[in-house]
Design a protein around this motif. Structure first.
Motif, mmCIF file in Angstrom:
data_model
loop_
_atom_site.group_PDB
_atom_site.id
_atom_site.type_symbol
_atom_site.label_atom_id
_atom_site.label_comp_id
_atom_site.label_asym_id
_atom_site.label_seq_id
_atom_site.Cartn_x
_atom_site.Cartn_y
_atom_site.Cartn_z
ATOM 1 N N THR A 134 0.832 -1.198 0.000
ATOM 2 C CA THR A 134 0.000 0.000 0.000
ATOM 3 C C THR A 134 0.869 1.251 0.000
ATOM 4 N N ALA A 135 0.623 2.124 -0.974
ATOM 5 C CA ALA A 135 1.432 3.342 -1.123
ATOM 6 C C ALA A 135 0.894 4.150 -2.295
ATOM 7 N N VAL A 136 1.415 5.346 -2.436
ATOM 8 C CA VAL A 136 1.221 6.112 -3.672
ATOM 9 C C VAL A 136 2.360 5.720 -4.602
ATOM 10 N N TYR A 137 2.005 5.296 -5.793
ATOM 11 C CA TYR A 137 2.992 4.856 -6.778
ATOM 12 C C TYR A 137 3.221 5.970 -7.800
ATOM 13 N N TYR A 138 4.496 6.244 -8.038
ATOM 14 C CA TYR A 138 4.899 7.298 -8.964
ATOM 15 C C TYR A 138 5.707 6.725 -10.120
ATOM 16 N N CYS A 139 5.461 7.266 -11.280
ATOM 17 C CA CYS A 139 6.284 6.978 -12.447
ATOM 18 C C CYS A 139 7.356 8.066 -12.533
ATOM 19 N N GLY A 140 8.577 7.670 -12.847
ATOM 20 C CA GLY A 140 9.658 8.637 -12.913
ATOM 21 C C GLY A 140 10.559 8.392 -14.107
ATOM 22 N N VAL A 141 11.318 9.424 -14.454
ATOM 23 C CA VAL A 141 12.249 9.355 -15.584
ATOM 24 C C VAL A 141 13.621 9.855 -15.142
ATOM 25 N N ARG A 142 14.648 9.125 -15.555
ATOM 26 C CA ARG A 142 16.028 9.572 -15.404
ATOM 27 C C ARG A 142 16.583 9.713 -16.811
ATOM 28 N N VAL A 143 17.064 10.908 -17.147
ATOM 29 C CA VAL A 143 17.434 11.145 -18.544
ATOM 30 C C VAL A 143 18.801 10.575 -18.894
ATOM 31 N N SER A 144 19.641 10.320 -17.895
ATOM 32 C CA SER A 144 20.925 9.677 -18.151
ATOM 33 C C SER A 144 21.408 9.052 -16.857
ATOM 34 N N VAL A 145 22.398 8.177 -16.974
ATOM 35 C CA VAL A 145 22.886 7.476 -15.784
ATOM 36 C C VAL A 145 23.601 8.410 -14.815
ATOM 37 N N SER A 146 24.004 9.574 -15.299
ATOM 38 C CA SER A 146 24.683 10.529 -14.426
ATOM 39 C C SER A 146 23.714 11.435 -13.682
#
Length: 119
Positions: A91-103
């Protein structure tokens, strides 16, 4: 700038399943990593699963490995999280996220979707 919209949360009994979807607007580059994170009340946001947009390589948190599956549809610019055998502690709020590069860190987020698992 990529924008993310999550959908698919809800209330489910323990042992049940849910599928979350994240629709991304804007161009997704091959260097991007997409991920699902969650935040329960009183806790910090934690990583659940990530997927490299180009290679499709995945990472899962130990607590969800074997129960959750992350996938992507490059043509539709969507990332999904199939959740099975859900537990109350999911149970939680689920978020979608983006990382544009490994750095970089994950710094583009959707608005979140609530997942509640009843015992």
């Amino acid at each position: 700038q990529v924008q993310l919209v999550e959908s698919g949360g809800g209330l489910v009994q323990a042992g049940g399943s849910l599928r979350l979807s994240c629709a991304a607007s804007g161009r997704i580059f091959s260097s991007y990593t997409m991920g699902w994170f969650r935040q329960a009340p009183g806790k910090e946001r934690e990583s659940v699963a990530t997927i490299n947009w180009s290679s499709g390589s995945t990472y899962y948190a130990g607590s969800v490995k074997g129960r959750f599956t992350i996938s992507r549809d490059n043509a539709k610019n969507t990332v999904s999280l199939q959740m099975s055998n859900l537990k109350p502690e999911d149970t939680a709020v689920y978020y979608c996220g983006v990382r544009v590069s490994v750095s970089r860190s994950f710094d583009i987020w959707g608005q979140g979707t609530q997942v509640t698992v009843s015992s």
